[in-house]
Structures are given as structure tokens and as C-alpha cells.
Enzyme design. Structure first.
Site, PDB file in Angstrom:
ATOM      1  CG  HIS A   1       1.051  -1.560   4.161  1.00 47.37           C
ATOM      2  ND1 HIS A   1      -0.261  -1.532   3.747  1.00 47.37           N
ATOM      3  CD2 HIS A   1       1.241  -0.409   4.856  1.00 47.37           C
ATOM      4  CE1 HIS A   1      -0.829  -0.419   4.169  1.00 47.37           C
ATOM      5  NE2 HIS A   1       0.062   0.283   4.869  1.00 47.37           N
TER       6      HIS A   1
ATOM      7  CG  HIS B   1       2.905   3.721   7.486  1.00 51.05           C
ATOM      8  ND1 HIS B   1       2.315   4.630   6.636  1.00 51.05           N
ATOM      9  CD2 HIS B   1       2.093   2.627   7.495  1.00 51.05           C
ATOM     10  CE1 HIS B   1       1.188   4.105   6.158  1.00 51.05           C
ATOM     11  NE2 HIS B   1       1.035   2.897   6.663  1.00 51.05           N
ATOM     12  CG  PHE B   2      10.389   2.341   7.848  1.00 54.79           C
ATOM     13  CD1 PHE B   2       9.492   1.522   8.545  1.00 54.79           C
ATOM     14  CD2 PHE B   2      11.504   1.746   7.264  1.00 54.79           C
ATOM     15  CE1 PHE B   2       9.706   0.138   8.661  1.00 54.79           C
ATOM     16  CE2 PHE B   2      11.735   0.364   7.379  1.00 54.79           C
ATOM     17  CZ  PHE B   2      10.837  -0.435   8.077  1.00 54.79           C
ATOM     18  NE  ARG B   3       4.598   6.698  11.672  1.00 52.12           N
ATOM     19  CZ  ARG B   3       3.378   6.450  11.205  1.00 52.12           C
ATOM     20  NH1 ARG B   3       3.015   6.896  10.009  1.00 52.12           N
ATOM     21  NH2 ARG B   3       2.511   5.794  11.927  1.00 52.12           N
TER      22      ARG B   3
ATOM     23  CD  GLU C   1      17.713  11.494 -10.541  1.00 54.83           C
ATOM     24  OE1 GLU C   1      18.682  10.711 -10.674  1.00 54.83           O
ATOM     25  OE2 GLU C   1      17.338  11.946  -9.448  1.00 54.83           O
TER      26      GLU C   1
ATOM     27  CG  HIS D   1      -6.608   2.766   3.780  1.00 58.17           C
ATOM     28  ND1 HIS D   1      -5.853   2.835   4.920  1.00 58.17           N
ATOM     29  CD2 HIS D   1      -7.897   2.766   4.186  1.00 58.17           C
ATOM     30  CE1 HIS D   1      -6.649   2.852   5.976  1.00 58.17           C
ATOM     31  NE2 HIS D   1      -7.906   2.820   5.553  1.00 58.17           N
TER      32      HIS D   1
ATOM     33  CG  ASP E   1      -0.857  -0.474   8.086  1.00 55.45           C
ATOM     34  OD1 ASP E   1      -0.085   0.416   7.679  1.00 55.45           O
ATOM     35  OD2 ASP E   1      -2.050  -0.253   8.371  1.00 55.45           O
TER      36      ASP E   1
ATOM     37  CG  HIS F   1       1.283   6.640  15.786  1.00 57.14           C
ATOM     38  ND1 HIS F   1       1.352   7.766  14.997  1.00 57.14           N
ATOM     39  CD2 HIS F   1       0.514   5.754  15.100  1.00 57.14           C
ATOM     40  CE1 HIS F   1       0.642   7.572  13.889  1.00 57.14           C
ATOM     41  NE2 HIS F   1       0.133   6.353  13.925  1.00 57.14           N
TER      42      HIS F   1
END
Ligand code: DOR
Ligand code: ZN
Length: 368
Positions: free
Chosen positions: A14, A16-18, A99, A145, A271, A275
Site C-alpha cells: 500500500h 502512493h507514489f503520486r 496487451e 479504505h 500507506d 505531501h
């Protein structure tokens, strides 16, 4: 003196690499380097990017970008917020075009937000139910979530404080429990493989314990911030302690550790949600973006409390199995010197965001 052990390269299911869309916060390259430095060689990345990962084109674009990254194996969750996204997901899972078969191999399942969080990907419950139905038929891992929007709205309306600590009151523990209960019922109804993201409450642990006893295909993860921080840390950390679901009291933290001990908790996942400091610190505290980085600090934090075999179960064996990642223990490994003790400082970490909620904490184990 040294005390060396080896573990397989870890899996964080889990993050978030943005990228794409929020490269000012983080990129696949910067966060892959952070993961690698923390002993994490495989990650599962969330769909709340811009564009969101809700189309084949968006997934193909992320896979193309990830192909440029050599130090981390990045897999992607598909998001569903509208009915056509579910049609596309089913296509992805069932098509026999070369694909789509290629892209499916890089997709670890579907992510649902049952309430709003960063990226506004909340799905309504009717569509969520259809996703569980498809998941049961096609064996697609569903991650949710779990927070209940109605409970959160009522708690928000009753709040008059603008202190950041109110964040834990306007997204209360009972909201998570209610949402988990509803989602487990859907998993049972459709026999859908269901994984609860960043579970943070005692009642949540009890619901998963009961579901497992009943033999339901339910698994869960907990995040290091919920294992090492509590609501008491708002005073010290301010908005750097703001994330969804929020920090809880010590009683919940103890229940998460008990869940690790008895096997109710399947995975530790960070997670990791970078930021910028400027974003975290500007404006009204309750409007600060939610999320904290964690991919690089999970292993040394866990080593202060757990033996290496337990960490291997939580951050390799179980996530590998739940998300069909196909990793083998011999793929690659990390070597850790257990005798090295050190302090976490953001200046030594690699995430683009340049801060950590664990600043100054004493940890154990250096990757050598
Ligand atoms: O704290 C959080 N941050 N929770 C989420 O659900 C999303 C994440 C983010 O993307 O920043
Ligand atoms: Zn997340």
C-alpha cells in the site's frame, strides 16, 4: 560487532507514489529509491493519481513509467468510482488480448474508497457491491479504505474545534468498524477475496478475527503510524500526524499489536503518502492534506518490536500470496545488521517530501 540476517526483498502492498499528476510531491523514481533504502523491493501503488488509474490508458501509462524504474517492482491497483471503470476492470481480468494480459500481470487488484480521502475517489455502495460480485466471480483481490461516510459526516457536523486533534474525532473509530462490517458482509455474500487497508481500530481487529474464524476470504493490513503513534502525538507533530484513517488512542494501538501476535493481521503496509511540508503546514490545520511517508522507516521500526520471521510473514509471505505477486524468496534479498541502533532523521531519508512523522525515534537494524 555485527549480527547479520537476511530476508527476501520486502513487499509494501500500500503506497502512493503520486506519479502522474503530483510529481511536485513525489515521483516513481524518488519513492522507489526511498523504498529500496528501506529494504522494500516490491510495492503496490494506489489509483489516486491524476489521471486516476481507472482506464486501460492510465494503467498502461503507469506501467510504461514503472518499466523505467530498476530498483523497485511497482504493481498498480485499479480504481473504480463509476460503472464504466468496473466494465474495464472485468475486461482487464478476462480478455485474452496480449496487451491486456500484459497489463493484468502488473495489476494487483481493485481499490475502493468507501469514504472520501485524498483524491476524492469515493464510490457509492451500490457500485461497490457490484465490484464485490465481480471479484467473487473472477477472483480479483478487492482492497477497501473502510470509513463510513454517514458516521463521518455526523461527527464532522458536531465538531466546533479547529485544532488538528479534532481530525480523530471527525473520523471516529466507530466509522471504521461500521464500514468494515458492511464490507465483510459483501465479501461473504459474493465469496470475494477482500483485504482491509490500514485497519486502525480494536473493533476492526475483532471483526476480522471473527470473519477469519468463520472461514471468510478476509485479510487486513495495519500501518506503522497506527502501530507507533497515537492521538497524544498531535501536540508534538501537529498536522504531520494527520492521515486517514486518523491516529487513535493507545487502546487501539494495543489491539493492533495483539492482532499481529495472534495472526489476525496479515500484513504491515505503510500507506506511504508523501505531501510537501509546505502543504502540510499552510492553511487551517483541518484542511491540511492527509497522509504521511513511511516506506523507508517501516522495517527499522518493526525490528524494535518483532523478530525477523514475523516481519517476513507480514511484509513478504502474506502480501505476496494475497495479491498473487508471484515473488519467490530467491528473487533477491536484503541483509540487515541487527546490532546497529540509530535514530530516524528525515535528512537521511530519500523520499522527495523530506520529512517523517517518526523524526528522532530510536530504531534497530541497518541494511548493509
Ligand atoms: O492519509 C491518507 N493519505 N489516506 C488516504 O486514504 C490517502 C492518502 C493520500 O493519498 O495522501
Ligand atoms: Zn492509502
Amino acid at each position: 560487532m555485527s549480527n547479520l540476517i537476511t530476508l527476501p526483498g520486502l513487499i509494501d502492498c500500500h503506497v502512493h507514489f503520486r506519479e502522474p499528476g503530483f510529481e511536485h510531491k513525489a515521483t516513481l523514481k524518488s519513492e522507489a529509491a526511498s523504498a529500496r533504502a528501506g529494504g522494500v523491493h516490491t510495492v503496490c501503488e494506489m489509483p489516486n493519481t491524476s489521471p486516476p488509474t481507472v482506464t486501460i490508458a492510465a494503467l498502461a501509462d503507469k506501467v510504461r513509467r514503472a518499466d523505467e524504474i530498476t530498483d523497485c517492482d511497482i504493481r498498480f491497483f485499479f480504481g473504480v468510482t463509476q460503472p464504466p471503470h468496473l466494465t474495464t476492470l472485468i475486461d482487464l481480468w478476462t480478455s485474452d488480448t496480449e496487451e491486456l494480459k500484459r497489463l493484468k500481470k502488473r495489476c494487483c487488484g481493485v481499490k475502493l474508497y468507501l469514504d472520501h480521502s485524498t483524491g476524492n475517489q469515493k464510490v457509492d455502495m451500490d457500485l461497490a457491491e457490484e465490484v464485490f460480485a465481480a471479484s467473487g466471480k473472477l477472483n480479483i483481490p478487492v482492497v477497501a479504505h473502510c470509513e463510513d461516510p454517514e458516521t463521518n459526516n455526523v461527527a464532522s457536523a458536531a465538531n466546533s474545534s479547529d485544532d488538528v486533534s479534532a481530525h480523530s474525532k471527525i473520523r471516529p473509530a466507530k466509522s471504521e468498524a461500521k464500514s468494515i462490517q458492511g464490507a465483510i458482509a459483501l465479501s461473504k455474500k459474493y465469496n470475494a477475496p477482500f483485504h482491509i487497508a490500514h485497519l486502525s481500530t480494536r473493533d476492526g481487529i475483532e471483526l476480522v478475527r471473527a470473519a477469519k474464524k468463520e472461514g471468510l476470504p478476509v485479510t487486513c493490513e495495519v500501518a506503522p503510524h497506527h502501530l507507533f503513534l497515537t492521538e497524544d502525538d498531535y501536540d508534538r507533530l501537529g498536522t504531520l500526524a494527520k492521515m486517514n484513517p486518523p491516529l487513535r488512542s493507545k487502546e487501539h494501538l494495543d489491539a493492533l499489536w495483539a492482532g499481529i501476535e495472534d495472526g489476525t493481521v496479515d500484513c504491515v503496509a505503510t500507506d506511504h503518502a508523501p505531501h510537501l511540508l509546505a502543504e502540510k503546514r499552510s492553511g487551517a490545520p483541518l484542511d491540511a492534506p492527509s497522509g504521511v511517508p513511511g516506506v523507508e522507516t517501516a522495517l527499522p521500526l518493526l525490528l524494535t518490536r518483532l523478530d525477523p520471521d514475523t516481519i517476513k510473514r507480514l511484509m513478504f509471505t502474506n502480501p505476496n500470496k494475497i495479491f498473487h505477486l508471484g515473488k519467490t524468496e530467491t528473487d533477491d534479498h536484503i541483509t540487515i545488521d541487527l546490532d546497529q541502533e540509530w535514530e530516524i532523521h528525515a535528512k537521511d531519508l530519500h523520499s522527495k517530501c523530506d520529512w517523517t512523522p517518526f523524526e528522532g525515534m530510536k530504531v534497530k537494524g541497518k541494511i548493509v
